[in-house]
Design an enzyme around this catalytic site. Structure first.
Site: not given
Ligand code: F6R
Length: 606
Positions: A98-99, A27, A72, A504, A2, A485, A481, A601, A488
């Site tokens: 928010n929250g 976000r 959201w 294994h 949000c 990527k 990672e 985000k 997601e």
């Molecule tokens: C993946 C991604 C998330 C963030 C995670 C932590 O591409 O962006 O996995 O890395 O939510 O976010 P921050 O770094 O803002 O604490």
């Protein structure tokens, strides 16, 4: 997640609120709404995009005070009614939130028993009813808000207006960010500076438990016990241009392409060529203290956690201190043993991830020494830690982290060099690492030039139902990672395993339908990795090898060759082709690259 925007000043509020909400779109959200005050409250809210909201706002939607929100969904499905703002029954009070209000059901039941009629399924609506109950007798809106918040259990960032006090906005924070923006005879507030930078660079971050009253001519902040607090404004060095796509088709591609500069910014002014050390004044530790740690524990979530795994490896190798990384979301729930001779490092791009923040707070409560590696200046985690390093990577808008990931790994290399050089890392090794770090921006440019080849490979593999990513030791976090990527943003299922673990269990999955991306740097584990490739090929699995040389076609169908750096720093470079691979796979599959489904985000709720 949000988003909140608020405005009070001489101008028309609606265009400012809508523009601010647009800046928060990155976000993630599913509905949006605004309310302005002008002889009563005028409100519009819709399920869908901010553009849909803008279309629903009539030309005569005038008022110089207002609040807006992108929602959201957590309590109740995305819908017009569940969108914020929420009004009190008499339409005097409007609230955006928010929250999560944990005792919302209990409060709702009490309010309903008392005659309140709820329109939405949200937890947030209890706030407008609670505030409306006391605002009549209260001396001020802030007093009514404070009274309502005393009854609430949970997290919130809120903005509140009262139709009968058309000159003020009250905002409050507990676990969900609120930033004030100071303008010329106007005040703003938002949940993220992104919504403010077009209007002002002077900001004030609220602390948990704080409340602020904004009027056109300024603001006052108060602690939870109503005592006024003194706040120093901060100047943010991000401007509106940082939030444009800059001619790229997607923010993600822009952010991947920025990495030569963002890595250079993380390094700027921090390498010392005389003593081959890193200058990290922000750690707030002298050499004696820096030597005293016997362990390093790194915490972060998602990609931040994977960059922490790269960091742990760097610290063990360069400083010879036992180090490991753990998801902050798990760490905080397992009542961790906090040791005085352990250095804790929390990683966060946004600086607002609730799980990471809560883990830091738990560490602090138990007396732990916590450093932060954070991108967003003045964010909650940055304020909570004892010291640390800012990434200086600029705002990351695309939901998937790329430039913050590499800058975090670079920051760990600096930290490892710093910890190493007060211990046993020789000047010669210090110089080797410094030179390797300086070479990174140029080498990243070389990798970005491989984009046409990576795009072709992504097109070739993108229709696989599932992909395996493997790597050994330094290559394993890179594989994790890479899989993260891909899944997601392209929604292609991807698994990451240490290459050594394949036989294994997961080898059972390997076959023509499950290609493998193998991270194979030219290090001491090269032969072992090549043996693994042979095992995969023997089961009919296709292999895309990412490393420093081409392999025998018997071992790999395709090879992506990246420049070599020092073996400890190679993971940083090996991560970059995987970002481009995921990006082009997602584009080939027609995905919403910058805003993948179900994700936000910065995850400011539990
Ligand atoms: C993946 C991604 C998330 C963030 C995670 C932590 O591409 O962006 O996995 O890395 O939510 O976010 P921050 O770094 O803002 O604490």
């Amino acid at each position: 997640m949000c988003g909140i925007v608020a405005y009070v000043g001489p101008k028309d509020a609606a265009p400012i609120l809508l523009e601010g909400l647009q800046r928060l779109e990155y976000r993630g959200y599913d509905s949006a709404g605004v309310v302005v005050s002008n002889k009563g409250l005028k409100m519009r809210k819709v399920k869908g995009r901010v553009a849909d909201l803008a279309a629903a706002v009539p030309a005569r939607f005038k008022g110089t005070l207002g609040i807006g929100h992108t929602r959201w969904a957590t309590h109740g499905a995305p819908s017009d009614v569940n969108a914020h703002p929420h009004l009190s029954a008499d339409e005097r009070i409007a609230v955006v939130h928010n929250g999560i209000i944990e005792n919302a059901d209990e409060l709702r039941a009490k309010l309903e028993a008392d005659g309140a009629v709820f329109l939405s399924e949200t937890d947030s609506e209890v706030l407008s009813h609670l505030i409306a109950r006391t605002v009549e007798e209260a001396d001020s809106l802030e007093e009514a808000v404070r009274g309502a918040l005393k009854r609430v259990v949970g997290t919130y960032g809120i903005a509140v207006i009262d139709a009968q006090r058309p000159g003020e906005v009250v905002v409050a924070r507990n676990g969900s960010p609120i930033v004030l923006g100071i303008g010329e005879k106007e005040m703003f507030a938002a949940s993220d500076v992104a919504a403010l930078v077009r209007y002002t660079r002077q900001v004030v971050h609220l602390e948990d438990g704080e409340l602020a009253v904004l009027r056109a001519d300024g603001f006052h902040t108060f602690a939870s016990d109503a005592r006024e607090t003194a706040k120093e404004p901060l100047t943010v060095d991000w401007d509106a241009g940082h939030y444009d796509t800059g001619g790229y088709e997607h923010y993600l591609l822009k952010e991947i392409s920025e990495q030569p500069e963002t890595v250079a910014r993380t390094l700027r002014g921090r390498l010392d060529d005389r003593f081959h050390i890193a200058h990290l004044g922000g750690l707030n530790m002298d050499a004696r203290e820096t030597r005293s740690f016997r362990r390093v524990k790194i915490i972060g979530c998602g990609s931040a956690y994977y960059s922490g795994q790269i960091g742990a490896q760097l610290i063990e190798e360069l400083a010879r201190i036992p180090a490991d990384a753990e998801p902050a979301s798990e760490f905080r729930y397992r009542s961790p043993v906090v040791e005085p001779d352990t250095l804790y490092v929390a990683i966060s791009q946004s600086g607002e991830t609730y799980d990471t923040l809560a883990a830091v707070q738990e560490l602090k409560r138990k007396g732990g020494r916590v450093l932060g590696i954070v991108n967003t200046v003045g964010s909650a985690i940055a304020r909570e830690v004892d010291g640390g390093l800012y990434l200086h990577a600029g705002p990351e808008v695309s939901v998937a982290s790329t430039k913050a990931f590499t800058s975090t790994a670079v920051a760990f290399a600096l930290l490892a060099l710093h910890l190493g050089r007060v211990r046993d890392l020789s000047p010669a090794d210090g110089r080797r690492v410094c030179e390797g770090l300086r070479a990174l921006p140029g080498q990243i440019k070389e990798i970005l030039a491989l984009e046409p080849q990576i795009k072709e490979l992504a097109g070739k593999y993108a229709d696989s139902p599932s992909m395996m990513f493997v790597g050994r030791v330094r290559g394993y976090p890179v594989a994790r990672e890479g899989a993260q990527k891909l899944k997601e943003i392209s929604y292609v299922h991807a698994e990451a395993y240490p290459a050594s673990e394949l036989k294994h269990g997961p080898l059972a999955l390997i076959g023509p339908e499950m290609p493998t991306v193998a991270i194979v740097p030219d290090d001491e584990l090269l032969d072992k990795n090549l043996t693994t490739l042979g095992e995969i090929r023997a089961r009919g699995g296709r292999v895309l090898m990412v490393g420093h040389r081409t392999a025998d076609p018997k071992l790999a169908d395709d090879c992506l060759v990246v420049p070599r750096n020092e073996i400890e720093l190679d993971p940083i470079l090996l991560s970059i082709p995987l970002q481009l691979f995921a990006y082009h796979a997602a584009v080939a599959l027609g995905r919403d690259v910058d805003k993948p489904r179900n994700l936000a985000k910065s995850v400011t709720v539990e």
